[in-house]
Write a protein that holds these residues in place. Structure first.
Motif, PDB file in Angstrom:
ATOM      1  N   ILE B  71       0.845  -1.210   0.000  1.00 14.25           N
ATOM      2  CA  ILE B  71       0.000   0.000   0.000  1.00 14.25           C
ATOM      3  C   ILE B  71       0.872   1.249   0.000  1.00 14.25           C
ATOM      4  O   ILE B  71       0.661   2.178  -0.785  1.00 14.25           O
ATOM      5  N   ILE B  72       1.879   1.240   0.891  1.00 15.65           N
ATOM      6  CA  ILE B  72       2.740   2.429   0.993  1.00 15.65           C
ATOM      7  C   ILE B  72       3.478   2.666  -0.322  1.00 15.65           C
ATOM      8  O   ILE B  72       3.485   3.764  -0.867  1.00 15.65           O
ATOM      9  N   ASN B  73       4.108   1.608  -0.822  1.00 13.46           N
ATOM     10  CA  ASN B  73       4.979   1.759  -1.975  1.00 13.46           C
ATOM     11  C   ASN B  73       4.239   2.000  -3.287  1.00 13.46           C
ATOM     12  O   ASN B  73       4.691   2.787  -4.109  1.00 13.46           O
ATOM     13  N   TYR B  74       3.115   1.314  -3.472  1.00  9.27           N
ATOM     14  CA  TYR B  74       2.448   1.390  -4.767  1.00  9.27           C
ATOM     15  C   TYR B  74       1.248   2.337  -4.783  1.00  9.27           C
ATOM     16  O   TYR B  74       0.761   2.690  -5.843  1.00  9.27           O
ATOM     17  N   VAL B  75       0.762   2.704  -3.618  1.00  6.80           N
ATOM     18  CA  VAL B  75      -0.417   3.594  -3.606  1.00  6.80           C
ATOM     19  C   VAL B  75      -0.116   4.932  -2.932  1.00  6.80           C
ATOM     20  O   VAL B  75      -0.206   5.997  -3.553  1.00  6.80           O
ATOM     21  N   ARG B  76       0.278   4.865  -1.649  1.00  2.89           N
ATOM     22  CA  ARG B  76       0.366   6.101  -0.872  1.00  2.89           C
ATOM     23  C   ARG B  76       1.519   7.012  -1.314  1.00  2.89           C
ATOM     24  O   ARG B  76       1.318   8.215  -1.467  1.00  2.89           O
ATOM     25  N   ILE B  77       2.721   6.450  -1.490  1.00  2.07           N
ATOM     26  CA  ILE B  77       3.865   7.316  -1.867  1.00  2.07           C
ATOM     27  C   ILE B  77       3.636   7.948  -3.249  1.00  2.07           C
ATOM     28  O   ILE B  77       3.771   9.167  -3.390  1.00  2.07           O
ATOM     29  N   PRO B  78       3.254   7.151  -4.265  1.00  2.00           N
ATOM     30  CA  PRO B  78       3.000   7.813  -5.567  1.00  2.00           C
ATOM     31  C   PRO B  78       1.912   8.886  -5.478  1.00  2.00           C
ATOM     32  O   PRO B  78       2.027   9.947  -6.076  1.00  2.00           O
ATOM     33  N   ARG B  79       0.892   8.580  -4.673  1.00  2.00           N
ATOM     34  CA  ARG B  79      -0.223   9.527  -4.583  1.00  2.00           C
ATOM     35  C   ARG B  79       0.218  10.812  -3.860  1.00  2.00           C
ATOM     36  O   ARG B  79      -0.121  11.929  -4.259  1.00  2.00           O
ATOM     37  N   THR B  80       0.979  10.626  -2.776  1.00  2.00           N
ATOM     38  CA  THR B  80       1.479  11.794  -2.032  1.00  2.00           C
ATOM     39  C   THR B  80       2.383  12.633  -2.928  1.00  2.00           C
ATOM     40  O   THR B  80       2.253  13.857  -2.998  1.00  2.00           O
ATOM     41  N   LEU B  81       3.295  11.942  -3.612  1.00  2.00           N
ATOM     42  CA  LEU B  81       4.198  12.664  -4.522  1.00  2.00           C
ATOM     43  C   LEU B  81       3.420  13.377  -5.616  1.00  2.00           C
ATOM     44  O   LEU B  81       3.724  14.529  -5.965  1.00  2.00           O
ATOM     45  N   SER B  82       2.409  12.701  -6.142  1.00  2.00           N
ATOM     46  CA  SER B  82       1.642  13.328  -7.238  1.00  2.00           C
ATOM     47  C   SER B  82       0.935  14.585  -6.756  1.00  2.00           C
ATOM     48  O   SER B  82       0.873  15.580  -7.478  1.00  2.00           O
ATOM     49  N   ALA B  83       0.421  14.558  -5.514  1.00  2.00           N
ATOM     50  CA  ALA B  83      -0.232  15.766  -4.977  1.00  2.00           C
ATOM     51  C   ALA B  83       0.774  16.893  -4.814  1.00  2.00           C
ATOM     52  O   ALA B  83       0.497  18.057  -5.167  1.00  2.00           O
ATOM     53  N   ILE B  84       1.963  16.558  -4.308  1.00  2.00           N
ATOM     54  CA  ILE B  84       2.999  17.588  -4.110  1.00  2.00           C
ATOM     55  C   ILE B  84       3.420  18.181  -5.458  1.00  2.00           C
ATOM     56  O   ILE B  84       3.495  19.401  -5.629  1.00  2.00           O
TER      57      ILE B  84
END
Lengths: 258, 350
Positions: B71-84
């Motif tokens: 979840i962290i690697n494939y969902v949350r980190i990409p999503r957080t980075l994309s928002a930033i």
């Protein structure tokens, strides 16, 4: 010294000034006068490289100004337009923009730049406003801030487009005194001015333009005596001197039957 | 000179500037802390919440098989980075346009970015319906080509601020008509268009982020380096020319940067235009007009705002998601109105 050779210039293909040849001598105050729309501002903008002429050369100490980079030119020539935006900026920061031609990357002002800005603020007597936003100042104060910016630019030739327009009489005279100070500093000041009396009393040379051509370019007394001012403006012009205490002045009246 | 030296010593400017520096430092530190907190929350919360200890465990031990790691690697980190990335890119894109065009209402829409991206995505969906991977490239190309068309048209008529805006309106409406034609001729394209217009960060992968991320990072650096030139440009064409700024080249550079920034964001997030309009204004209200401080402030506010809205978008009605663009409008508009109504700040800003 800046020399214009057969300069023709204008906007969007329309020629406003035609085959102008003249020299602005070093250390002089030169006033450009003429009716509305005769090409005064176009001449000023062309000579200061704001617009490119259709033909002719503009030589600065023998070098064509269009062969110089923008920053090289800005170190020698400054131009203050008549109509300006009123940016949301502090007085000190605006005057510091005058040092832009001298700033390399990353655009951090050196001690000398700060000193020049401080000198300009001091000379114009606007030290006390330096932390104010220029939107809080009156028209006259703003004009002084912009002239301080030009002073910080430290160029030999200063072009001023109607520096006294819209100002009250006190500020008009103050700005003209500042122009005299610029001359004392060895600068060449070329200004477009509508007040004929100021042009004839404050300048070393007066350039009268009509329909994009120079009618007369001479010392104020010679320009007055030529009678061209009366012809071009359709007015009567008289020299008056109230007493020995006051400088000679010029008064004008409407001449309907000329 | 002596008098000036004495004046300098007596001057209170130094202390005022120091105060201003301290204020700016405080603002940047506060915003940076806020962003870090939001990053942390963004990684932790979602339709399944993850404990801090699990995050540390998943990252340090690289337990690839655990669901937390996935979840962290494939969902949350990409999503957080994309928002930033999206937040900072759009904020700076808008900031550039508002400064360069000296128009408070300027946003990437004005230079044809959105309409260009819209046409090319519609064309891609119509002619290459099975090839989803081409969509980001199509959006980016469309945005970039539309900007070039606007600038070319404006340059022909002097490239002043007004001609750029008018050329933008003309090009956008022409492209809009072309897009409508494509939508009528190929009705299937309407379906994918809705999600493109609303925009969102769902399903963004690291692969999709890689190229836009690099372009946005590079553009942000260049914008920051030339921030002072943007200050000079705001004095108007004639004054900045007289100060030795090459006005045409500088304006072209910034418009291209703005297009690169917003076009890159559109390529992975669709149309999230609101940030580009509002964040520069909020930043100006907080730190003033100087782009050297305004740019980093807008980057931080844009990223934090996008991240905050995205967290709300995926937690408010979890496990369902609200499109992030809707949250942005709901939160951003009232906050902006509050700032405008604050008399003291308005005085500084007007």
């Amino acid at each position: 010294m800046i020399k214009l050779n057969n300069v023709t210039s204008g906007y969007m293909g329309v020629k406003i000034i035609k085959n102008i040849s003249l020299t602005f001598e070093k250390g002089k105050i030169i006033s450009i006068i003429g009716k509305n729309g005769c090409g005064k501002t176009t001449l000023l903008k062309t000579a200061s490289k704001i617009i490119e002429p259709y033909s002719g050369d503009i030589l600065l100490k023998g070098k064509n100004i269009f062969d110089m980079t923008s920053k090289e030119t800005a170190k020698v020539i400054s131009y203050l337009p008549q109509n300006r935006d009123i940016p949301n900026i502090r007085v000190y920061d605006l005057v510091m923009h005058g040092r832009f031609p001298y700033l390399g990357f990353p655009r951090i002002p050196a001690y000398e730049d700060k000193n020049k800005v401080q000198e300009a603020l001091y000379m114009l007597g606007i030290e006390k406003y330096k932390n104010k936003n220029i939107r809080e100042l009156s028209g006259g104060q703003r004009q002084k801030v912009y002239i301080a910016m030009v002073l910080a630019q430290d160029s030999d030739i200063v072009f001023l487009d109607e520096p006294t327009t819209y100002l009250d009489i006190n500020h008009q005279l103050e700005i003209l005194e500042i122009v005299k100070d610029l001359k004392k500093m060895g600068k060449t000041v070329v200004m477009v001015i509508h007040d004929l009396n100021s042009a004839l009393t404050f300048s070393d040379m007066v350039c009268l333009i009509d329909k994009g051509e120079i009618i007369v370019y001479d010392k104020p007394q010679e320009v007055y005596e030529s009678g061209e001012i009366e012809k071009i403006f359709n007015i009567n012009c008289h020299e008056v001197c109230a007493s020995d205490k006051y400088e000679k002045q010029y008064i004008f009246s409407y001449a309907s039957n000329l | 000179m002596k008098a000036i030296d004495t004046l300098q010593k007596l001057s209170i400017r130094k202390s005022l500037i120091n105060n201003k520096k301290a204020y700016n430092f405080f603002v940047i530190s506060f915003l940076l802390t806020l962003l870090l907190v939001l990053i942390f929350i963004s990684i932790c919360v979602g339709s399944s919440n993850i404990e801090i200890s699990d995050i540390i465990k998943a990252i340090s031990n690289r337990c690839i098989s655990t669901s937390e790691y996935k979840i962290i690697n494939y969902v949350r980190i990409p999503r957080t980075l994309s928002a930033i990335i999206a937040g900072s890119g759009l904020a700076i894109s808008g900031l550039i346009l508002q400064s360069v065009l000296n128009n408070a209402l300027a946003s990437p829409t004005i230079i044809g970015v959105n309409s260009g991206a819209g046409l090319f995505t519609a064309l891609a969906t119509a002619f290459l319906p099975a090839n989803f991977s081409i969509m980001p490239l199509a959006a980016f190309l469309g945005a970039f080509l539309a900007t070039l068309a606007v600038y070319y048209l404006a340059k022909k008529t002097g490239a002043s601020r007004m001609t750029i805006i008018l050329a933008g309106v003309a090009v956008s409406s022409l492209i809009g008509a072309m897009t409508d034609t494509v939508l009528i001729l190929f009705p299937d394209t309407v379906i994918s268009r809705t999600s493109f217009i609303i925009g969102g960060l769902t399903g963004v992968t690291m692969n999709r982020l890689f190229m836009p991320g690099i372009i946005i990072f590079g553009s942000l650096i260049v914008t920051f380096i030339f921030g002072y030139d943007l200050n000079v440009l705001s004095l108007g064409d004639q004054t900045s020319k007289s100060l030795g700024l090459n006005v045409d080249k500088t304006r072209f550079l910034f418009i291209i940067l703005s297009s690169l920034l917003s076009g890159s964001v559109i390529s992975f997030a669709g149309l999230l235009g609101f940030i580009g309009l509002i964040v520069p204004h909020i930043s100006r209200l907080i730190v003033g007009y100087d782009n050297r401080i305004l740019i980093p402030t807008s980057v931080l506010i844009g990223s934090s705002f996008a991240l905050f809205c995205d967290i709300l978008a995926r937690t408010l009605f979890a496990p369902y998601e609200v499109p992030v663009g809707i949250i942005m409008s709901f939160l951003g508009s009232p906050f902006f109105i509050y700032l405008l109504l604050n008399k003291k700040r308005r005085l500084m800003y007007d």
